[in-house]
Design an enzyme around this catalytic site. Structure first.
Site, mmCIF file in Angstrom:
data_model
loop_
_atom_site.group_PDB
_atom_site.id
_atom_site.type_symbol
_atom_site.label_atom_id
_atom_site.label_comp_id
_atom_site.label_asym_id
_atom_site.label_seq_id
_atom_site.Cartn_x
_atom_site.Cartn_y
_atom_site.Cartn_z
ATOM 1 C CB SER A 147 -0.972 -0.039 1.189
ATOM 2 O OG SER A 147 -2.001 0.922 1.042
ATOM 3 C CG ASP A 204 -8.391 -3.753 -1.304
ATOM 4 O OD1 ASP A 204 -8.935 -3.128 -0.376
ATOM 5 O OD2 ASP A 204 -7.195 -3.595 -1.613
ATOM 6 C CG HIS A 231 -5.865 -2.171 1.495
ATOM 7 N ND1 HIS A 231 -5.889 -1.990 0.130
ATOM 8 C CD2 HIS A 231 -4.931 -1.297 1.985
ATOM 9 C CE1 HIS A 231 -4.998 -1.051 -0.205
ATOM 10 N NE2 HIS A 231 -4.403 -0.626 0.898
#
Length: 275
Positions: free
Chosen positions: A93, A215, A244
């Site tokens: 991320s 997600d 996620h």
């Protein structure tokens, strides 16, 4: 131990050059189920982003970390202080996109990037679907400011994909709670409002893009967008997991995928989309 290495709680295990970066709300402990598979074969470098719970909050510079460039310069500084000339970088991320930016500044330092749940922009535009409207992000930020504990209790299950009784949600909640709330808000706002799409065409390092099929933070079309717009070779794998943070919520499904991408480079005949 150098100043940068000490500030980021850097740990070096084994031999070889594999560097792991964590995403918002977690710290280097999020990789604990992957690391045992790597240390016998590779030198693994773990570090905490500034602002993560284990770091000294006094070192968090709100201006520096209002953009991903600050995180990218930190990553480069860590590699330089450890005298790492070239590495494979695995980022989740926030840290996935940190690796992307750092690889543009110093492509010589990276042999390939493995990007888990990476998004160049979370907010929708007329010609781009990132998953959120600006109003959604503002409401989440207001909720964080109003009652951080309550916000974590709602956000953690949503991001991970589970209820508060699951071990993964409890672990993500723990690392979120370890952050100072004002720092968590600043990092959250930076991550969910940045727009890094203009950087993508400048990336020349090969990229392995990995995302959960479900997600809530980003649709799978974001991974395909990355693949189409990155300047160098890239490959996409959508895995049958939810949330996620698949390396936290579904390690039994995610770790074999990560190990495969760590071990294998992109070939000329590789499929652009796997899964």
């Amino acid at each position: 131990m150098g100043i940068v290495v000490e500030a980021h709680n850097v740990k070096v295990l084994g031999s070889g050059e594999k560097v792991l970066g964590h995403g918002f709300g977690t710290d280097q402990s999020v990789w604990k189920q992957l690391v045992p598979y790597l240390v016998d074969e590779y030198r693994v470098v773990l570090y905490d982003n500034m602002g993560a719970g284990p770091t000294n909050p006094d070192y968090f510079d709100f201006d520096r970390y209002s953009s991903l460039e600050g995180y990218a310069y930190d990553l480069i500084a860590i590699l330089e202080e450890l005298q790492i000339d070239r590495c494979m970088y695995l980022g989740h991320s926030l840290s996935a996109m940190t690796g992307v930016v750092a690889s543009i500044f110093r492509p010589d330092l990276f042999s390939k990037l493995i990007l888990v749940s990476a998004s160049p922009r979370f907010i929708n535009t007329d010609d781009y679907y990132g998953g959120f409207e600006l109003e959604d992000i503002e409401q989440l930020c207001q909720a964080m400011e109003a009652n951080y504990k309550s916000w974590v209790s709602g956000f953690a299950p949503l991001a991970v994909g589970g209820d508060m009784n699951s071990v993964a949600v409890q672990e993500f909640s723990r690392t979120l709670f370890s952050m100072r709330p004002d720092i968590a808000l600043s990092v959250f706002r930076t991550v969910f409002t940045f727009d890094l799409r203009h950087y993508l065409s400048h990336v020349t390092v090969p990229c392995h893009i990995i995302q959960s099929s479900m997600d809530v933070a980003m649709p799978v079309t974001v991974s395909e967008y990355l693949h189409r717009n990155l300047g160098g070779k890239s490959i996409v794998e959508i895995i049958s997991t939810e949330g996620h943070l698949p390396h936290l919520s579904a390690p039994e499904a995610t770790i074999p995928v990560l190990l495969r991408h760590i071990s294998h480079d992109i070939t000329a005949h590789a499929s652009s989309s796997l899964g």
